[in-house]
Design a protein around this motif. Structure first.
Motif, PDB file in Angstrom:
ATOM      1  N   ASP A 229       0.836  -1.205   0.000  1.00 45.99           N
ATOM      2  CA  ASP A 229       0.000   0.000   0.000  1.00 45.99           C
ATOM      3  C   ASP A 229       0.874   1.260   0.000  1.00 45.99           C
ATOM      4  O   ASP A 229       0.623   2.215   0.746  1.00 45.99           O
TER       5      ASP A 229
ATOM      6  N   ASP B  34      -0.704   4.752  -0.899  1.00 48.80           N
ATOM      7  CA  ASP B  34      -1.430   5.256   0.271  1.00 48.80           C
ATOM      8  C   ASP B  34      -0.450   5.871   1.260  1.00 48.80           C
ATOM      9  O   ASP B  34      -0.716   6.936   1.844  1.00 48.80           O
TER      10      ASP B  34
ATOM     11  N   ARG C  59      -5.071  -0.852   7.312  1.00 47.44           N
ATOM     12  CA  ARG C  59      -3.722  -0.896   6.750  1.00 47.44           C
ATOM     13  C   ARG C  59      -2.760  -1.404   7.823  1.00 47.44           C
ATOM     14  O   ARG C  59      -2.908  -1.087   9.001  1.00 47.44           O
TER      15      ARG C  59
ATOM     16  N   ASP D 297       1.467  -2.415   8.980  1.00 51.09           N
ATOM     17  CA  ASP D 297       2.874  -2.126   8.748  1.00 51.09           C
ATOM     18  C   ASP D 297       3.659  -2.494  10.003  1.00 51.09           C
ATOM     19  O   ASP D 297       3.101  -2.540  11.105  1.00 51.09           O
TER      20      ASP D 297
ATOM     21  N   ALA E 284       1.474   2.571   9.450  1.00 50.72           N
ATOM     22  CA  ALA E 284       0.138   2.014   9.256  1.00 50.72           C
ATOM     23  C   ALA E 284      -0.914   3.113   9.249  1.00 50.72           C
ATOM     24  O   ALA E 284      -1.831   3.122   8.413  1.00 50.72           O
TER      25      ALA E 284
ATOM     26  N   LYS F   4      -0.686   5.159   6.037  1.00 48.94           N
ATOM     27  CA  LYS F   4      -1.296   4.421   4.929  1.00 48.94           C
ATOM     28  C   LYS F   4      -2.816   4.538   4.980  1.00 48.94           C
ATOM     29  O   LYS F   4      -3.478   4.713   3.941  1.00 48.94           O
ATOM     30  N   LEU F   5      -3.372   4.443   6.177  1.00 53.93           N
ATOM     31  CA  LEU F   5      -4.827   4.576   6.321  1.00 53.93           C
ATOM     32  C   LEU F   5      -5.283   5.971   5.914  1.00 53.93           C
ATOM     33  O   LEU F   5      -6.265   6.124   5.179  1.00 53.93           O
TER      34      LEU F   5
ATOM     35  N   HIS G 220      -5.278   6.294   2.160  1.00 57.48           N
ATOM     36  CA  HIS G 220      -6.402   5.597   1.533  1.00 57.48           C
ATOM     37  C   HIS G 220      -7.694   6.392   1.675  1.00 57.48           C
ATOM     38  O   HIS G 220      -8.454   6.549   0.705  1.00 57.48           O
TER      39      HIS G 220
END
Length: 282
Positions: free
Chosen positions: A49, A52, A179, A181, A187, A190-191, A194
């Protein structure tokens, strides 16, 4: 692309002796965030991801204000034949935004998910979080439902038992996105990436963390504009103070048998005498 999970040989030792076998473990690799050809940060992250991650990291760091500041994005993987191993996430910003980029650079390889690598002043490290005034209310049962939805969606963690997750949950749709990681900050970035890419309104749901809550996690949640942050582990004192000032409802130590509300309890509907008691919190 580099696989996010690899299987390695291991020897499991226990009361009955040792047994050879394999274990799935998460991969981590250097990931460089590059804006208009200039490296802003190099993080150790799980190689999944990544677009993201590029959007979310750039947004929570304040490099971009929204998606319109990014004209294009690409990810490039490098191996030993290239002289370097890792991934570059290259974002090309609009001319106006590029001219506004802050001067500081974080051109170092930090530890996994480090949220403060290369920060040049204590003031920047504890900068106030963006104020969050919106945000719907949730019942205690809905908080429990949100937390209960996490394990089944943590595909990487089921394989490795070694990664963090950040997720977004709404009562009407359940778990919207999750997400993972090796770095808890990664993490969450990334969220964030997104959600903003898909135009999701953060005030309508709950941000969920499988990690402890530090100040950076509150700051990133505030950048997203979410009013409620729920974590399975405990917060730091600075995170509580930051969430209080930002107007974020911080719920932590959320387990099967309950949770604790640290700031702005008005968004959590419990009812009865218990509601009157927590109304004095924060």
């Amino acid at each position: 692309m580099i696989p996010p999970v690899v299987r390695v040989a291991r020897l499991a030792c226990g009361p009955s002796g040792a047994q050879a076998g394999e274990r799935a473990i998460p991969e981590e690799t250097p990931v460089a965030i590059v804006h208009n050809g200039s490296t802003y940060a190099v993080m150790m992250a799980t190689p999944s991801d990544l677009e993201d991650f590029g959007y979310g990291f750039s947004l929570t760091e304040g490099v971009i204000g929204d998606l319109t500041d990014v004209e294009s994005i690409e990810t490039l993987e490098f191996d030993e034949a290239d002289g370097a191993v890792g991934v570059e996430i290259r974002l090309w910003l609009s001319a106006e935004r590029a001219g506004q980029m802050v001067a500081r650079r974080r051109q170092i390889a930090g530890p996994t998910g480090c949220g403060l690598c290369g920060v040049e002043s204590l003031e920047l490290a504890v900068k106030p979080a963006r104020a969050v005034t919106a945000g719907r209310s949730f019942s205690a049962g809905e908080v429990a439902q949100a937390i209960a939805a996490l394990p089944a969606a943590q595909a990487l963690n089921r394989q490795t038992r070694a990664v963090h997750a950040a997720a977004f949950w709404e009562p009407e749709e359940g778990l919207i996105a999750l997400r993972e990681d090796v770095g808890r900050h990664n993490a969450l970035d990334k969220l964030v990436g997104h959600l903003v890419r898909h135009g999701r309104e953060a005030t309508s749901g709950i941000v969920l963390l499988t990690s402890r809550v530090s100040i950076e996690m509150v700051q990133k949640t505030a950048m997203l504009g979410a009013g409620v942050l729920v974590a399975v582990s405990a917060p730091t004192a600075l995170a509580v103070r930051t969430a209080d000032k930002a107007g974020i409802t911080l719920v932590a130590i959320a387990r099967d048998d309950g949770f604790e509300i640290f700031t702005h309890p008005h968004r959590i509907l419990i009812g009865g005498a218990e509601q009157e008691r927590i109304a004095h919190v924060g």
